[in-house]
Design a protein around this motif. Sequence first.
Motif, PDB file in Angstrom:
ATOM      1  N   GLU A   1      45.048  40.216 -51.604  1.00 11.23           N
ATOM      2  CA  GLU A   1      44.438  38.888 -51.510  1.00 11.23           C
ATOM      3  C   GLU A   1      44.897  38.122 -50.277  1.00 11.23           C
ATOM      4  OE1 GLU A   1      44.677  40.214 -55.741  1.00 11.23           O
ATOM      5  OE2 GLU A   1      46.174  39.974 -54.155  1.00 11.23           O
ATOM      6  N   GLU A   2      45.910  38.637 -49.574  1.00  9.44           N
ATOM      7  CA  GLU A   2      46.477  37.927 -48.423  1.00  9.44           C
ATOM      8  C   GLU A   2      46.047  38.509 -47.087  1.00  9.44           C
ATOM      9  OE1 GLU A   2      50.729  36.575 -50.416  1.00  9.44           O
ATOM     10  OE2 GLU A   2      50.541  38.597 -49.569  1.00  9.44           O
ATOM     11  N   LEU A   3      45.219  39.543 -47.100  1.00 11.85           N
ATOM     12  CA  LEU A   3      44.847  40.197 -45.842  1.00 11.85           C
ATOM     13  C   LEU A   3      44.129  39.249 -44.887  1.00 11.85           C
ATOM     14  CD1 LEU A   3      43.670  43.757 -46.970  1.00 11.85           C
ATOM     15  CD2 LEU A   3      45.826  43.110 -45.862  1.00 11.85           C
ATOM     16  N   ASP A   4      43.404  38.301 -45.433  1.00 16.79           N
ATOM     17  CA  ASP A   4      42.658  37.375 -44.573  1.00 16.79           C
ATOM     18  C   ASP A   4      43.473  36.146 -44.198  1.00 16.79           C
ATOM     19  OD1 ASP A   4      40.421  39.038 -44.676  1.00 16.79           O
ATOM     20  OD2 ASP A   4      39.620  38.046 -46.458  1.00 16.79           O
ATOM     21  N   ASP A   5      44.755  36.119 -44.579  1.00 15.10           N
ATOM     22  CA  ASP A   5      45.592  34.966 -44.261  1.00 15.10           C
ATOM     23  C   ASP A   5      46.121  35.000 -42.832  1.00 15.10           C
ATOM     24  OD1 ASP A   5      45.183  34.213 -46.851  1.00 15.10           O
ATOM     25  OD2 ASP A   5      47.236  34.563 -47.536  1.00 15.10           O
ATOM     26  N   VAL A   6      45.982  36.140 -42.155  1.00 16.86           N
ATOM     27  CA  VAL A   6      46.482  36.247 -40.786  1.00 16.86           C
ATOM     28  C   VAL A   6      45.323  36.563 -39.850  1.00 16.86           C
ATOM     29  CG1 VAL A   6      48.734  37.027 -41.609  1.00 16.86           C
ATOM     30  CG2 VAL A   6      47.022  38.727 -40.937  1.00 16.86           C
ATOM     31  N   ASP A   7      45.532  36.273 -38.573  1.00 22.52           N
ATOM     32  CA  ASP A   7      44.508  36.483 -37.547  1.00 22.52           C
ATOM     33  C   ASP A   7      44.686  37.872 -36.940  1.00 22.52           C
ATOM     34  OD1 ASP A   7      42.549  36.197 -35.639  1.00 22.52           O
ATOM     35  OD2 ASP A   7      43.757  34.903 -34.329  1.00 22.52           O
TER      36      ASP A   7
ATOM     37  N   SER B   1      53.730  39.622 -29.685  1.00 18.94           N
ATOM     38  CA  SER B   1      54.325  38.559 -28.865  1.00 18.94           C
ATOM     39  C   SER B   1      53.854  38.638 -27.413  1.00 18.94           C
ATOM     40  CB  SER B   1      55.852  38.653 -28.904  1.00 18.94           C
ATOM     41  OG  SER B   1      56.297  39.935 -28.466  1.00 18.94           O
ATOM     42  N   TYR B   2      53.146  39.712 -27.073  1.00 17.78           N
ATOM     43  CA  TYR B   2      52.607  39.900 -25.723  1.00 17.78           C
ATOM     44  C   TYR B   2      51.485  40.920 -25.825  1.00 17.78           C
ATOM     45  CZ  TYR B   2      55.167  44.326 -25.691  1.00 17.78           C
ATOM     46  OH  TYR B   2      55.624  45.576 -26.000  1.00 17.78           O
ATOM     47  N   PRO B   3      50.594  41.031 -24.827  1.00 19.37           N
ATOM     48  CA  PRO B   3      50.408  40.119 -23.696  1.00 19.37           C
ATOM     49  C   PRO B   3      49.897  38.759 -24.151  1.00 19.37           C
ATOM     50  CG  PRO B   3      48.589  41.648 -23.827  1.00 19.37           C
ATOM     51  CD  PRO B   3      49.580  42.105 -24.867  1.00 19.37           C
ATOM     52  N   ALA B   4      49.789  37.834 -23.260  1.00 15.33           N
ATOM     53  CA  ALA B   4      49.453  36.456 -23.614  1.00 15.33           C
ATOM     54  C   ALA B   4      48.143  36.367 -24.382  1.00 15.33           C
ATOM     55  CB  ALA B   4      49.388  35.605 -22.341  1.00 15.33           C
ATOM     56  N   ALA B   5      47.164  37.215 -24.028  1.00 13.51           N
ATOM     57  CA  ALA B   5      45.856  37.137 -24.684  1.00 13.51           C
ATOM     58  C   ALA B   5      45.921  37.563 -26.144  1.00 13.51           C
ATOM     59  CB  ALA B   5      44.845  38.016 -23.930  1.00 13.51           C
ATOM     60  N   GLU B   6      46.928  38.333 -26.507  1.00 15.12           N
ATOM     61  CA  GLU B   6      47.030  38.833 -27.868  1.00 15.12           C
ATOM     62  C   GLU B   6      48.220  38.248 -28.629  1.00 15.12           C
ATOM     63  OE1 GLU B   6      47.191  43.037 -27.430  1.00 15.12           O
ATOM     64  OE2 GLU B   6      45.118  43.206 -26.718  1.00 15.12           O
ATOM     65  N   ALA B   7      49.049  37.479 -27.975  1.00 15.71           N
ATOM     66  CA  ALA B   7      50.236  36.908 -28.617  1.00 15.71           C
ATOM     67  C   ALA B   7      49.821  36.019 -29.786  1.00 15.71           C
ATOM     68  CB  ALA B   7      51.043  36.107 -27.607  1.00 15.71           C
ATOM     69  N   GLY B   8      50.541  36.163 -30.890  1.00 22.43           N
ATOM     70  CA  GLY B   8      50.263  35.363 -32.080  1.00 22.43           C
ATOM     71  C   GLY B   8      49.262  35.997 -33.023  1.00 22.43           C
ATOM     72  N   ARG B   9      48.645  37.095 -32.626  1.00 21.69           N
ATOM     73  CA  ARG B   9      47.691  37.778 -33.497  1.00 21.69           C
ATOM     74  C   ARG B   9      48.366  38.998 -34.133  1.00 21.69           C
ATOM     75  NH1 ARG B   9      41.823  38.374 -31.032  1.00 21.69           N
ATOM     76  NH2 ARG B   9      41.360  38.325 -33.271  1.00 21.69           N
TER      77      ARG B   9
ATOM     78  N   ILE C   1      61.433  44.666 -33.600  1.00 22.50           N
ATOM     79  CA  ILE C   1      61.980  44.993 -32.282  1.00 22.50           C
ATOM     80  C   ILE C   1      60.982  44.622 -31.184  1.00 22.50           C
ATOM     81  CG2 ILE C   1      62.784  46.874 -30.801  1.00 22.50           C
ATOM     82  CD1 ILE C   1      63.734  48.296 -33.364  1.00 22.50           C
ATOM     83  N   GLU C   2      59.707  44.923 -31.411  1.00 21.79           N
ATOM     84  CA  GLU C   2      58.684  44.634 -30.397  1.00 21.79           C
ATOM     85  C   GLU C   2      57.663  43.615 -30.898  1.00 21.79           C
ATOM     86  OE1 GLU C   2      56.870  47.990 -28.614  1.00 21.79           O
ATOM     87  OE2 GLU C   2      58.759  49.008 -28.179  1.00 21.79           O
ATOM     88  N   HIS C   3      57.894  43.004 -32.057  1.00 19.23           N
ATOM     89  CA  HIS C   3      57.007  41.975 -32.594  1.00 19.23           C
ATOM     90  C   HIS C   3      57.852  40.767 -32.983  1.00 19.23           C
ATOM     91  CE1 HIS C   3      54.762  45.755 -33.245  1.00 19.23           C
ATOM     92  NE2 HIS C   3      53.684  45.014 -33.065  1.00 19.23           N
ATOM     93  N   ASP C   4      57.235  39.575 -32.966  1.00 14.32           N
ATOM     94  CA  ASP C   4      58.032  38.386 -33.278  1.00 14.32           C
ATOM     95  C   ASP C   4      57.966  37.987 -34.745  1.00 14.32           C
ATOM     96  OD1 ASP C   4      55.524  37.283 -33.480  1.00 14.32           O
ATOM     97  OD2 ASP C   4      55.766  35.868 -31.821  1.00 14.32           O
ATOM     98  N   ALA C   5      57.166  38.713 -35.570  1.00 15.07           N
ATOM     99  CA  ALA C   5      57.121  38.435 -37.003  1.00 15.07           C
ATOM    100  C   ALA C   5      56.528  39.635 -37.720  1.00 15.07           C
ATOM    101  CB  ALA C   5      56.298  37.180 -37.298  1.00 15.07           C
ATOM    102  N   LEU C   6      56.999  39.852 -38.936  1.00 15.78           N
ATOM    103  CA  LEU C   6      56.464  40.897 -39.809  1.00 15.78           C
ATOM    104  C   LEU C   6      56.161  40.266 -41.163  1.00 15.78           C
ATOM    105  CD1 LEU C   6      59.045  43.775 -39.132  1.00 15.78           C
ATOM    106  CD2 LEU C   6      56.779  43.512 -38.085  1.00 15.78           C
ATOM    107  N   ARG C   7      55.079  40.728 -41.822  1.00 14.53           N
ATOM    108  CA  ARG C   7      54.746  40.219 -43.156  1.00 14.53           C
ATOM    109  C   ARG C   7      54.225  41.353 -44.019  1.00 14.53           C
ATOM    110  NH1 ARG C   7      50.939  35.024 -43.572  1.00 14.53           N
ATOM    111  NH2 ARG C   7      51.151  35.677 -45.752  1.00 14.53           N
ATOM    112  N   TRP C   8      54.658  41.358 -45.299  1.00 11.23           N
ATOM    113  CA  TRP C   8      54.073  42.259 -46.288  1.00 11.23           C
ATOM    114  C   TRP C   8      52.934  41.511 -46.965  1.00 11.23           C
ATOM    115  CZ3 TRP C   8      55.239  47.271 -46.450  1.00 11.23           C
ATOM    116  CH2 TRP C   8      56.461  47.704 -45.919  1.00 11.23           C
ATOM    117  N   LEU C   9      51.726  42.037 -46.863  1.00  9.59           N
ATOM    118  CA  LEU C   9      50.543  41.340 -47.356  1.00  9.59           C
ATOM    119  C   LEU C   9      49.967  42.038 -48.581  1.00  9.59           C
ATOM    120  CD1 LEU C   9      48.732  40.696 -43.955  1.00  9.59           C
ATOM    121  CD2 LEU C   9      50.180  39.099 -45.229  1.00  9.59           C
TER     122      LEU C   9
END
Length: 383
Positions: free
Chosen positions: A106-112, A21-29, A95-103
Amino acid sequence: MIRVVGAAIVRHGCVLAARRSYPAAEAGRWEFPGGKVDDGETPADALVREIGEELGCAIRVDRWLPDAVRGIDRGRELELRVAVCSLTDGEPSGIEHDALRWLAPEELDDVDWLEPDRPFLPGLREMLLDGEPLPGGNVGGAVRIGATVRRPTGPWTPAVHALLSHLAKTNLSAVPRVHGIDARGREILDYLPGQVIDVDADVLTDAQLAALGRWLRALHEASAGFDHPGPWRFFGVDAPSLITHNDVAPYNVAFAGDEVAGVFDWDLAGPSTPVHDLGHTAWTAIPFFRPIPEAEAARRLGTFADAYGTDPLTVLDAVRPRVQLAIDGIREAVRRGDEGMANLAATGEPERTERALAGFLARQPSLRARLIVGGSSSSATPQ
């Protein structure tokens, strides 16, 4: 040099990914959660500490993935290592991330993924494909990956998948869906959760027996009209009248309380008859393969047969031919080179079943007489 460690936390053949969720350059990855190794800490100790702080759970470091990734972070040299870890306590929370996923693999390439984490993905993918071996099953090879089970295929697989697809259209409960073939050539099916009763040490409750009888009747009704040329793995019977599971037994059934929640291991599906199915289920579920008190055996058989809607004597008389068919079929399959049946033979089959059948045949006349004296209802006798 800054030492950084990441945790590839694996559960049921899936890995946990965390979104920054931070810093801005890495948020969402996405990344493997972890952090810096402090002075005086080992990498393993640092990883355990960081995961406790970031995810609020405890882990065990099982092994480190090979190699390390080196780079420059804000002008400082950085080295990242990633360890395969298992949860030991608690459930991960963001706690320090805005999302968690169990992959799944075959789903490893579904996230950035963040760039430093990407080099670890190919090796991790192969490791995840190993899955979590499922207990039981002497024919062998089933593993769990997330909400799926992966099993070896054979010439019979297209026919089995056609049957499962047909049953899905009938809305028969407790049947796994087919999700295709994975990178290792294994079939992908639903994982069916529930309790599997170990009838070597325990017995099904009366309610579970009744539920199994009702489910078996529903299967036979749902299978009516389905046909497929095969090939099938099942060794077959004379004059088959329908395609069925052929191995509906407690070791292939998951219960939710007293209800049937899942029926798995469909690889022996093929042309048979309802009465053969009933004989096999009675052999394994009453159970007849080991001695239980005669009155108890008769009562339990009545419960099962009544729930299906047939005569207990019909089911009792079906046991011997069905068990003998299994004995002969295992030997023939081993002779043909069936690897799964060879695994079964390595456990002492079919000799163990032959001994159990001899014991049942010694008890059968007395049990039959008890059923006749007690009376047996006759309704909708299967053919």
